[in-house]
Motif scaffolding. Structure first.
Motif, PDB file in Angstrom:
ATOM      1  N   CYS A  31       0.836  -1.218  -0.025  1.00 40.89           N
ATOM      2  CA  CYS A  31      -0.033  -0.025  -0.037  1.00 40.89           C
ATOM      3  C   CYS A  31       0.824   1.139   0.047  1.00 40.89           C
ATOM      4  O   CYS A  31       1.846   1.195   0.767  1.00 40.89           O
ATOM      5  CB  CYS A  31      -0.763   0.011   1.352  1.00 40.89           C
ATOM      6  N   CYS A  34       0.046   3.472   3.482  1.00 44.81           N
ATOM      7  CA  CYS A  34       0.467   2.812   4.984  1.00 44.81           C
ATOM      8  C   CYS A  34       1.283   1.781   4.982  1.00 44.81           C
ATOM      9  O   CYS A  34       1.839   1.442   6.003  1.00 44.81           O
ATOM     10  CB  CYS A  34      -0.889   2.203   5.651  1.00 44.81           C
ATOM     11  N   HIS A  42      -3.455  -7.420   7.231  1.00 43.10           N
ATOM     12  CA  HIS A  42      -3.332  -6.081   7.113  1.00 43.10           C
ATOM     13  C   HIS A  42      -2.536  -5.861   8.736  1.00 43.10           C
ATOM     14  O   HIS A  42      -3.472  -6.365   9.787  1.00 43.10           O
ATOM     15  CB  HIS A  42      -4.450  -5.305   7.041  1.00 43.10           C
ATOM     16  N   CYS A  73      -4.259  -0.372  -0.074  1.00 41.26           N
ATOM     17  CA  CYS A  73      -5.114  -1.623   0.728  1.00 41.26           C
ATOM     18  C   CYS A  73      -6.558  -1.135   0.919  1.00 41.26           C
ATOM     19  O   CYS A  73      -7.069   0.151   0.684  1.00 41.26           O
ATOM     20  CB  CYS A  73      -4.527  -1.779   2.096  1.00 41.26           C
ATOM     21  N   CYS A  76      -7.094   1.901   3.505  1.00 39.62           N
ATOM     22  CA  CYS A  76      -6.788   3.307   2.816  1.00 39.62           C
ATOM     23  C   CYS A  76      -7.559   3.583   1.851  1.00 39.62           C
ATOM     24  O   CYS A  76      -7.987   4.965   1.639  1.00 39.62           O
ATOM     25  CB  CYS A  76      -5.227   3.444   2.270  1.00 39.62           C
TER      26      CYS A  76
HETATM   27 ZN   LIG Z   1      -3.086   1.024   3.296  1.00 43.41          ZN
END
Ligand SMILES: [Zn+2]
Length: 107
Positions: A31, A34, A42, A73, A76
């Motif tokens: 991502c 992040c 995640h 991701c 986000c």
């Molecule tokens: Zn992310």
């Protein structure tokens, strides 16, 4: 977010190539906001990350320049889309209430 069928013709013909380039080459399978790794849990949500490509500054499908795209991701991407929805809602309400930026017509 998957591309809605009625929107598909607004994306450039090479969208699939752009999407793969952004996710796998430029972002290195992470991502871009992040750092969560594609196909891994995640670090915050624990759900499996599936990178998708978001339109960052201009959400029109045809605004597919690489500087407007980001590999994100789900977390986000959802946050980004929610902020865009709130912005559009504010603009719509402002227009409906007469507080929008309608052109001034003299007379
Ligand atoms: Zn992310």
């Amino acid at each position: 977010m998957p591309i809605r069928p009625e929107m598909r013709n607004r994306y450039p013909e090479d969208w699939a190539l752009r999407s793969r380039f952004v996710r796998f080459y430029r972002a290195g399978n992470r991502c871009e906001w992040c750092g969560a790794e594609n196909y891994k849990p995640h670090p915050v949500t624990g759900s499996k990350v599936i990178l998708t490509v978001a339109h960052v500054y201009d959400d029109r499908p045809e605004a597919a320049g690489l500087l407007n795209l980001a590999a994100l991701c789900q977390r986000c991407h959802n946050r980004h889309d929610a902020a865009a929805r709130r912005r559009r809602r504010r603009e719509r309400l402002a227009n409906e209430s007469g507080q929008g930026s309608l052109p001034f017509v003299e007379g």
